[in-house]
Design an enzyme around this catalytic site. Structure first.
Site, short mmCIF file in Angstrom:
data_model
loop_
_atom_site.label_atom_id
_atom_site.label_comp_id
_atom_site.label_asym_id
_atom_site.label_seq_id
_atom_site.Cartn_x
_atom_site.Cartn_y
_atom_site.Cartn_z
CE LYS A 136 25.94 32.77 44.63
NZ LYS A 136 24.73 32.01 44.90
N GLY A 179 20.67 20.99 32.93
CA GLY A 179 21.67 20.85 33.99
C GLY A 179 21.40 19.63 34.84
N GLY A 238 23.34 18.63 37.28
CA GLY A 238 24.30 18.79 38.39
C GLY A 238 23.65 18.44 39.71
CE1 TYR A 281 21.37 11.13 39.58
CE2 TYR A 281 20.85 11.63 41.87
CZ TYR A 281 21.10 10.71 40.88
OH TYR A 281 21.07 9.37 41.16
P1 NAD Z 1 26.20 22.23 39.56
O1 NAD Z 1 27.49 22.84 39.16
O2 NAD Z 1 26.21 21.01 40.38
O3 NAD Z 1 25.32 21.90 38.28
C1 NAD Z 1 25.20 22.72 37.18
C2 NAD Z 1 25.19 21.81 35.97
O4 NAD Z 1 24.87 22.57 34.83
C3 NAD Z 1 26.54 21.16 35.71
O5 NAD Z 1 26.38 19.76 35.62
C4 NAD Z 1 26.97 21.77 34.38
O6 NAD Z 1 27.73 20.88 33.60
C5 NAD Z 1 25.64 22.08 33.76
N1 NAD Z 1 25.66 23.07 32.69
C6 NAD Z 1 26.40 24.21 32.58
N2 NAD Z 1 26.10 24.84 31.43
C7 NAD Z 1 25.14 24.10 30.82
C8 NAD Z 1 24.42 24.23 29.60
N3 NAD Z 1 24.63 25.27 28.79
N4 NAD Z 1 23.51 23.29 29.28
C9 NAD Z 1 23.30 22.23 30.09
N5 NAD Z 1 23.95 22.05 31.25
C10 NAD Z 1 24.86 22.97 31.61
O7 NAD Z 1 25.35 23.40 40.25
P2 NAD Z 1 24.04 23.27 41.13
O8 NAD Z 1 24.43 23.38 42.55
O9 NAD Z 1 23.23 22.12 40.68
O10 NAD Z 1 23.28 24.62 40.77
C11 NAD Z 1 22.56 24.76 39.56
C12 NAD Z 1 21.96 26.16 39.50
O11 NAD Z 1 21.09 26.38 40.59
C13 NAD Z 1 22.99 27.30 39.56
O12 NAD Z 1 22.57 28.38 38.77
C14 NAD Z 1 22.98 27.70 41.01
O13 NAD Z 1 23.40 29.03 41.21
C15 NAD Z 1 21.53 27.53 41.33
N6 NAD Z 1 21.28 27.32 42.75
C16 NAD Z 1 21.84 26.26 43.37
C17 NAD Z 1 21.59 26.05 44.72
C18 NAD Z 1 22.15 24.86 45.44
O14 NAD Z 1 21.69 24.59 46.56
N7 NAD Z 1 23.10 24.13 44.89
C19 NAD Z 1 20.76 26.95 45.41
C20 NAD Z 1 20.19 28.02 44.73
C21 NAD Z 1 20.46 28.20 43.39
#
Ligand code: NAD
Length: 361
Positions: free
Chosen positions: A80, A177, A179, A183
């Protein structure tokens, strides 16, 4: 700052600190294990309060990738990277290209991709400097919808385990979240007839989900108090901790965030509380399955990748059965499954073959 004595150091093979004054890059790449193949794991961009905090995060996240890739049946090790910067302010072509140069310098020991704070469009710059990046827009692209689909399939498996029916219709899911993953997960659940309550620290993200999908919202701090069937952490890690545990009013925890348990003992506590925990690195493996599918013999095919991702539900059921049989918490059953596979595959080294290069998905 110490590395080997850091609380999150767990026999990591390699930790690389990357600094480029002109572009402002400050990054850390951590390779936990290459026992199964080159390390694969996304790059996170986050305004960490300190370098120590960034190091702790990247060490934990890279270890998680070793387990995730092993559990998903992939021939990749765990790695990572983190860029210490604010994704809303600090993105630039030169920053991402500088990062790409450091990735290239590892000669294929580490493949990067997107994670929190990084968009697949940012990877176009990284790609200009390195061959070792996955999830580019013209290939498998943004893995978030794939991750969300895997979490959705995982939630259905959890519902079946707890309620005897995997139908999300009429169930309440609180998503932390809004994000990239949150979403898409909200969309899938809302379409399946679930009541979705979403929370984010950024108002614009909440508004988008509410307006587009017709879901409900609560302030970010209140998400732990929502009475629900499923709590889906889709923001950052360590959200299951001493402060939040007594507040939870759910039967299931199943979300995409990495490292949801602040400490293993919080997983034991969930077990005692009768809350089913879907181990994070199993339920959120859809994204890495999607990017690793770029190595399929015929190249990336979305339908093949999604078929494999749908298998996450079955993997969880298998793991729940092991946990029941062995009388261990589900997070521990996941570790057993992953460690077993690493051991079995490593034992193949007893058969000599002349060297083959490259990654093999
Ligand atoms: P992202 O940055 O798009 O979304 C994360 C969201 O969480 C953001 O909108 C942020 O404002 C919000 N956030 C942060 N702190 C918060 C809190 N205390 N309360 C509420 N909301 C909060 O990231 P993502 O790609 O959607 O990933 C989300 C999680 O899933 C992460 O932990 C990431 O490591 C994990 N993940 C993502 C993927 C992927 O394909 N994107 C794959 C495996 C794991």
């Amino acid at each position: 700052m110490t590395v080997f004595s850091n609380a999150a150091h767990d026999g990591h093979e390699q930790v690389v600190f990357c600094r480029d004054e002109a572009s402002g890059l400050r990054a850390i790449i951590a390779i936990h294990s290459t026992a199964l193949g080159p390390a694969l794991g996304g790059c996170r961009m986050w305004p960490y309060a300190s370098e120590e905090e960034a190091l702790f995060d990247v060490l934990r996240l890279s270890r998680g990738m070793t387990y995730k890739n092993a559990a998903m049946g992939l021939n990749f090790g765990g790695g990572k990277s983190v860029i210490i910067a604010d994704p809303r302010r600090d993105k630039s072509e030169e920053l991402f290209r500088a990062f790409g140069r450091f990735v290239q310098s590892l000669g294929g020991r580490y493949y990067t991709a997107e994670d929190v704070g990084i968009h697949s469009d940012d990877l176009i710059y990284v790609r200009q400097e390195t061959d070792y990046v996955l999830g580019l827009p013209e290939k498998s692209g943004d893995p978030s919808p794939a991750t969300a689909y895997g979490v959705y399939c995982g939630i259905r498996a959890c519902l079946e385990e707890v309620y005897g029916s995997d139908d999300p219709a009429g169930r309440t899911v609180a998503i932390q979240g809004a994000g990239q993953v949150g979403y898409h997960l909200a969309k899938l659940l809302a379409e399946a007839g679930a009541r979705v309550v979403i929370a984010d620290i950024f108002e614009d993200k909440v508004r988008r989900a509410v307006e587009d999908l017709g879901v409900e919202s609560v302030p970010a701090e209140s998400v732990y108090d929502v009475e629900c069937d499923v709590f889906a952490p889709c923001a950052l890690g360590a959200v299951i901790n001493d402060e939040t545990l007594p507040r939870l009013k759910c039967r299931i925890i199943a979300g995409s965030a990495n490292n949801q348990l602040a400490e293993p003992r919080h997983g034991d506590r969930l077990e005692e509380m009768g809350i089913l925990y879907a181990p994070d690195y199993v339920i959120n493996g859809g994204g890495v399955i999607n990017v690793a599918s770029e190595f399929n013999p015929g190249g990336y095919r979305r339908d093949d990748a999604y078929r494999k991702i749908a298998g996450i539900g079955g993997k969880l059921k298998e793991l729940f059965a092991i946990a029941r049989r062995e009388g261990i918490p589900t997070y521990r059953a996941a570790d057993v499954l992953a460690e077993e596979r690493i051991r079995r595959i490593r034992e193949l080294d007893r058969i000599f073959v002349p060297a083959r290069g490259g990654a093999r998905g």
